[in-house]
Design a protein around this motif. Structure first.
Motif, short mmCIF file in Angstrom:
data_model
loop_
_atom_site.label_atom_id
_atom_site.label_comp_id
_atom_site.label_asym_id
_atom_site.label_seq_id
_atom_site.Cartn_x
_atom_site.Cartn_y
_atom_site.Cartn_z
N GLN A 1 -142.84 66.89 -66.98
CA GLN A 1 -141.41 66.75 -66.77
C GLN A 1 -141.06 65.28 -66.54
OE1 GLN A 1 -138.66 68.22 -66.95
NE2 GLN A 1 -139.14 70.40 -67.12
N VAL A 2 -139.87 64.94 -66.93
CA VAL A 2 -139.38 63.58 -66.76
C VAL A 2 -138.40 63.54 -65.59
CG1 VAL A 2 -138.03 61.73 -67.81
CG2 VAL A 2 -139.67 63.02 -69.20
N GLN A 3 -138.61 62.59 -64.70
CA GLN A 3 -137.66 62.38 -63.62
C GLN A 3 -137.00 61.01 -63.82
OE1 GLN A 3 -141.11 63.16 -62.53
NE2 GLN A 3 -140.46 65.26 -62.94
N LEU A 4 -135.69 60.99 -63.63
CA LEU A 4 -134.92 59.75 -63.76
C LEU A 4 -134.21 59.47 -62.45
CD1 LEU A 4 -133.25 60.41 -67.25
CD2 LEU A 4 -135.33 59.11 -66.78
N VAL A 5 -134.26 58.22 -62.01
CA VAL A 5 -133.60 57.84 -60.77
C VAL A 5 -132.78 56.59 -61.00
CG1 VAL A 5 -133.89 57.15 -58.38
CG2 VAL A 5 -135.45 58.83 -59.37
N GLU A 6 -131.47 56.69 -60.75
CA GLU A 6 -130.59 55.54 -60.88
C GLU A 6 -130.49 54.81 -59.55
OE1 GLU A 6 -128.63 59.03 -63.17
OE2 GLU A 6 -129.58 58.69 -61.22
N SER A 7 -130.21 53.53 -59.63
CA SER A 7 -129.96 52.72 -58.44
C SER A 7 -129.06 51.56 -58.83
CB SER A 7 -131.26 52.20 -57.84
OG SER A 7 -131.95 51.38 -58.76
N GLY A 8 -128.50 50.91 -57.82
CA GLY A 8 -127.69 49.72 -58.07
C GLY A 8 -126.20 49.93 -57.95
N GLY A 9 -125.77 51.17 -57.72
CA GLY A 9 -124.35 51.41 -57.56
C GLY A 9 -123.84 50.84 -56.24
N GLY A 10 -122.52 50.86 -56.08
CA GLY A 10 -121.95 50.36 -54.85
C GLY A 10 -120.47 50.08 -55.00
N LEU A 11 -119.94 49.33 -54.04
CA LEU A 11 -118.52 48.97 -54.01
C LEU A 11 -118.38 47.51 -54.45
CD1 LEU A 11 -115.56 49.53 -53.17
CD2 LEU A 11 -116.22 48.80 -50.86
N VAL A 12 -117.48 47.28 -55.37
CA VAL A 12 -117.26 45.92 -55.88
C VAL A 12 -115.78 45.74 -56.14
CG1 VAL A 12 -117.65 46.61 -58.28
CG2 VAL A 12 -118.08 44.23 -57.59
N GLN A 13 -115.33 44.50 -56.04
CA GLN A 13 -113.93 44.22 -56.34
C GLN A 13 -113.71 44.12 -57.84
OE1 GLN A 13 -112.92 40.65 -54.09
NE2 GLN A 13 -112.00 41.92 -52.49
N ALA A 14 -112.49 44.37 -58.25
CA ALA A 14 -112.14 44.23 -59.66
C ALA A 14 -112.49 42.82 -60.14
CB ALA A 14 -110.66 44.51 -59.87
N GLY A 15 -113.06 42.77 -61.34
CA GLY A 15 -113.51 41.50 -61.89
C GLY A 15 -114.96 41.17 -61.58
N GLY A 16 -115.55 41.93 -60.67
CA GLY A 16 -116.93 41.69 -60.27
C GLY A 16 -117.94 42.34 -61.20
N SER A 17 -119.20 42.23 -60.82
CA SER A 17 -120.30 42.74 -61.65
C SER A 17 -121.26 43.57 -60.82
CB SER A 17 -121.07 41.57 -62.27
OG SER A 17 -120.26 40.79 -63.11
N LEU A 18 -121.92 44.49 -61.49
CA LEU A 18 -123.01 45.27 -60.92
C LEU A 18 -124.06 45.47 -62.00
CD1 LEU A 18 -121.32 48.16 -58.88
CD2 LEU A 18 -122.70 46.30 -57.94
N ARG A 19 -125.31 45.64 -61.56
CA ARG A 19 -126.37 45.97 -62.49
C ARG A 19 -127.02 47.27 -62.04
NH1 ARG A 19 -132.31 43.65 -63.54
NH2 ARG A 19 -132.39 43.75 -65.82
N LEU A 20 -126.91 48.29 -62.88
CA LEU A 20 -127.54 49.57 -62.60
C LEU A 20 -128.93 49.60 -63.21
CD1 LEU A 20 -124.61 52.07 -63.30
CD2 LEU A 20 -125.15 50.82 -61.20
N SER A 21 -129.83 50.28 -62.51
CA SER A 21 -131.19 50.47 -63.00
C SER A 21 -131.48 51.95 -63.12
CB SER A 21 -132.20 49.83 -62.06
OG SER A 21 -131.99 48.44 -61.95
N CYS A 22 -132.34 52.30 -64.04
CA CYS A 22 -132.80 53.67 -64.21
C CYS A 22 -134.31 53.63 -64.35
CB CYS A 22 -132.17 54.30 -65.45
SG CYS A 22 -132.77 55.96 -65.83
#
Length: 125
Positions: A1-22
């Protein structure tokens, strides 16, 4: 079986950046296409981006084209760089994997076999 886990979410202001990982485990995904989707409250799950098993082919949904970049640096790690975020990007973000292989890259949620649990992204105005 394959398990996937996301990370990197959060609260950011408009115009900002985030990087999500899987991060994938349970199997080596060197023939799997992978993708990112999101779902906001009361809305359907939306396709954002997908990447081939080789990492050479990518597709983007219209709402994120030019702002988000999908990448993978090995078979079991995928990323979504999100720039110029907007309040309407607020949603739970999911990564997904599909074992069909070949050159076809799925863009519909029902074509993906494996899903992560999601990570919340909130963009404040």
């Amino acid at each position: 079986q394959v398990q996937l886990v996301e990370s990197g979410g959060g609260l950011v202001q408009a115009g900002g950046s985030l990087r999500l990982s899987c991060a994938a485990s349970g199997r080596t995904l060197n023939t799997y296409a992978m993708g990112w989707f999101r779902q906001a409250p009361g809305k359907e799950r939306e396709f954002l981006a997908a990447i081939s098993w080789s990492g050479r082919i990518t597709y983007y949904g219209d709402s994120v084209k030019g702002r988000f970049t999908i990448s993978r640096d090995n078979a079991n790690s995928m990323y979504l760089q999100m720039n110029n975020l907007r309040p309407e990007d607020t949603a739970v973000y999911y990564c997904a994997a599909d074992s069909q292989g070949g050159i076809y890259i799925p863009k519909r949620s029902d074509e993906y076999e494996y899903w992560g649990q999601g990570t919340q992204v909130t963009v404040s105005s």
